[in-house]
Motif scaffolding. Structure first.
Motif, short mmCIF file in Angstrom:
data_model
loop_
_atom_site.label_atom_id
_atom_site.label_comp_id
_atom_site.label_asym_id
_atom_site.label_seq_id
_atom_site.Cartn_x
_atom_site.Cartn_y
_atom_site.Cartn_z
N PHE A 178 -0.99 4.55 5.35
CA PHE A 178 0.36 5.13 5.29
C PHE A 178 0.55 6.23 6.32
O PHE A 178 1.50 6.20 7.12
CB PHE A 178 0.62 5.66 3.88
N TYR A 179 -0.34 7.22 6.32
CA TYR A 179 -0.17 8.35 7.22
C TYR A 179 -0.41 7.99 8.67
O TYR A 179 0.20 8.58 9.58
CB TYR A 179 -1.08 9.50 6.79
N GLY A 180 -1.28 7.02 8.92
CA GLY A 180 -1.49 6.59 10.30
C GLY A 180 -0.23 6.04 10.93
O GLY A 180 0.15 6.40 12.05
N THR A 181 0.48 5.18 10.20
CA THR A 181 1.70 4.58 10.74
C THR A 181 2.86 5.57 10.79
O THR A 181 3.62 5.60 11.76
CB THR A 181 2.12 3.36 9.91
N VAL A 182 3.01 6.40 9.75
CA VAL A 182 4.10 7.38 9.73
C VAL A 182 3.93 8.41 10.85
O VAL A 182 4.89 8.79 11.52
CB VAL A 182 4.20 8.07 8.36
N PHE A 183 2.69 8.88 11.06
CA PHE A 183 2.43 9.83 12.14
C PHE A 183 2.79 9.22 13.48
O PHE A 183 3.42 9.85 14.33
CB PHE A 183 0.97 10.26 12.13
N THR A 202 7.26 -0.41 6.34
CA THR A 202 8.35 -0.77 5.43
C THR A 202 8.03 -1.98 4.58
O THR A 202 8.58 -2.14 3.48
CB THR A 202 9.65 -1.05 6.20
N LEU A 203 7.14 -2.86 5.06
CA LEU A 203 6.87 -4.11 4.34
C LEU A 203 5.38 -4.36 4.08
O LEU A 203 5.00 -4.72 2.97
CB LEU A 203 7.47 -5.29 5.12
N ILE A 204 4.55 -4.19 5.11
CA ILE A 204 3.13 -4.53 4.95
C ILE A 204 2.44 -3.57 3.98
O ILE A 204 1.71 -4.01 3.08
CB ILE A 204 2.40 -4.51 6.32
N ILE A 205 2.67 -2.27 4.12
CA ILE A 205 2.03 -1.30 3.22
C ILE A 205 2.46 -1.51 1.77
O ILE A 205 1.60 -1.54 0.87
CB ILE A 205 2.30 0.14 3.70
N PRO A 206 3.77 -1.65 1.47
CA PRO A 206 4.15 -1.92 0.07
C PRO A 206 3.55 -3.21 -0.48
O PRO A 206 3.38 -3.34 -1.69
CB PRO A 206 5.68 -2.01 0.14
N MET A 207 3.25 -4.18 0.41
CA MET A 207 2.61 -5.41 -0.05
C MET A 207 1.11 -5.18 -0.31
O MET A 207 0.55 -5.71 -1.28
CB MET A 207 2.79 -6.51 1.00
N LEU A 208 0.48 -4.37 0.54
CA LEU A 208 -0.97 -4.16 0.44
C LEU A 208 -1.34 -3.24 -0.72
O LEU A 208 -2.40 -3.42 -1.34
CB LEU A 208 -1.52 -3.58 1.75
N ASN A 209 -0.51 -2.24 -1.00
CA ASN A 209 -0.89 -1.23 -2.00
C ASN A 209 -1.27 -1.82 -3.36
O ASN A 209 -2.33 -1.47 -3.91
CB ASN A 209 0.24 -0.20 -2.16
N HIS A 257 -7.43 4.94 -3.03
CA HIS A 257 -6.48 5.96 -2.59
C HIS A 257 -6.72 6.35 -1.13
O HIS A 257 -5.76 6.52 -0.36
CB HIS A 257 -6.59 7.20 -3.48
N ILE A 258 -7.97 6.47 -0.73
CA ILE A 258 -8.29 6.80 0.66
C ILE A 258 -7.76 5.72 1.60
O ILE A 258 -7.20 6.01 2.67
CB ILE A 258 -9.81 6.97 0.85
N ALA A 259 -7.93 4.45 1.21
CA ALA A 259 -7.44 3.34 2.03
C ALA A 259 -5.92 3.39 2.18
O ALA A 259 -5.38 3.25 3.29
CB ALA A 259 -7.87 2.01 1.41
N VAL A 260 -5.22 3.62 1.08
CA VAL A 260 -3.76 3.68 1.11
C VAL A 260 -3.27 4.85 1.95
O VAL A 260 -2.35 4.72 2.76
CB VAL A 260 -3.20 3.78 -0.33
N ASN A 265 4.21 5.15 -10.49
CA ASN A 265 5.29 5.71 -9.68
C ASN A 265 5.16 5.29 -8.22
O ASN A 265 6.17 5.07 -7.54
CB ASN A 265 5.29 7.24 -9.78
N LEU A 266 3.92 5.17 -7.73
CA LEU A 266 3.70 4.71 -6.37
C LEU A 266 4.22 3.28 -6.19
O LEU A 266 4.88 2.96 -5.19
CB LEU A 266 2.21 4.77 -6.02
#
Length: 315
Positions: free
Chosen positions: A254-259, A282-289, A247-250, A68-69
């Protein structure tokens, strides 16, 4: 006065996405960079969905959430990337008013849902490590579906509220958004109405979502750490905690940039900085996950090998 605002509001039928203000040659370069990133997002996340769906050994709660992620990463990057790619090659970087509202609605929906899902994944790891005997009861398929559904429901509520508040603003002639997609901070900046309430709604909702989800994550990992430290062997501790590393890395990224983007009052003050951060989530995180979960996860790598072997042997 109200009729004048409504009149001005109705005059805006489209927005111009200013995007990245660079020379034309750099626009072409950025197009290819973004295209490569988006292709990596599509290949990586579709591959994760397919591998988890096809391999019987990955039919567990953890991989159900991971599938789902990957789906969410694919969805919210697809909401942004295609239009951005088109605008790199276009002189008229326009998006209709309704198109802007639709883009923002689905972006907010998928990103918020991902935040809730990451906290659900932390709770799943807590249940697996701290209550292994009750794990299959606590995290039955029915419970997993309910948790994912709840994540989408929370994302939908936030998206509806944010979209309603943002697109009820008045835009009196200024339609140039200093961004590469329709986002709240950029829209608030060009509104001719008093945006104090909107800024507070953005800040409070973002803070509530981040605080609630990070609380679940921090508490879950607090219990996990306590349990892992009680394991006598070093190898046992390393093996148990390694399932949480990805999961910790993701979560951290994610939360660092959103915050940085939404949960601080000064987040609206620097458009160029906001664009760079926005590219990241919007792009780097979905590519890294998918890379993080596949490279750091032996089960996924073994599943890929099994699928390739089965396909090869069947020919």
């Amino acid at each position: 006065m109200k009729s004048d605002l409504n009149k001005n509001y109705s005059e805006i039928t489209e927005f111009i996405l200013l995007g990245f203000r660079t020379a034309p040659k750099l626009q072409i370069l950025l197009f290819f960079v973004f295209l490569v990133i988006y292709m990596a997002i599509v290949v990586g996340n579709v591959s994760m969905v397919l591998v988890i769906s096809m391999d019987s050994k990955l039919q567990t709660p953890m991989y159900f959430f991971l599938r789902n992620l990957s789906y969410l990463d694919l969805c919210y990057s697809t909401v942004i990337a295609p239009k951005t790619l088109v605008n790199f090659l276009s002189n008229e970087k326009k998006i209709s008013y309704n198109g802007c509202a639709t883009q923002f609605f689905f972006f907010a929906l998928f990103v918020t849902t991902e935040g809730f899902l990451l906290s659900v994944m932390a709770f799943d790891r807590f249940s697996a490590i701290c209550s292994p005997l009750l794990y299959h009861v606590n995290m039955s398929h029915k419970v997993c579906v309910q948790l994912v559904t709840g994540s989408y429901l929370g994302g939908c509520i936030n998206s509806i509220v944010q979209t309603d508040f943002t697109f009820s603003l008045s835009f009196c002639g200024e339609n140039r958004l200093d961004h590469f997609f329709c986002d709240v901070p950029a829209l608030i900046k060009i509104s001719c109405a008093d945006t104090f309430v909107n800024e507070m709604v953005l800040f409070i909702l973002s803070a509530l979502i981040i605080i609630s989800t990070t609380t679940v994550i921090v508490v879950s990992y607090g219990y996990i750490l306590s349990t892992v430290l009680k394991i006598p062997s070093t190898q046992g501790r390393r093996k148990t905690f390694s399932t949480c590393g990805s999961h910790i890395a993701v979560v951290s990224i994610f939360y660092g940039t959103v915050f940085f983007m939404y949960a601080q009052p000064g987040a609206l003050s620097s458009p160029e900085q906001s664009k760079i951060v926005a590219v990241f989530y919007t792009l780097i995180i979905p590519m890294l996950n998918p890379l993080i979960y596949s490279l750091r996860n032996r089960d996924v790598k073994d599943a890929v090998k099994r699928i390739i072997y089965e396909k090869w042997s069947s020919q």
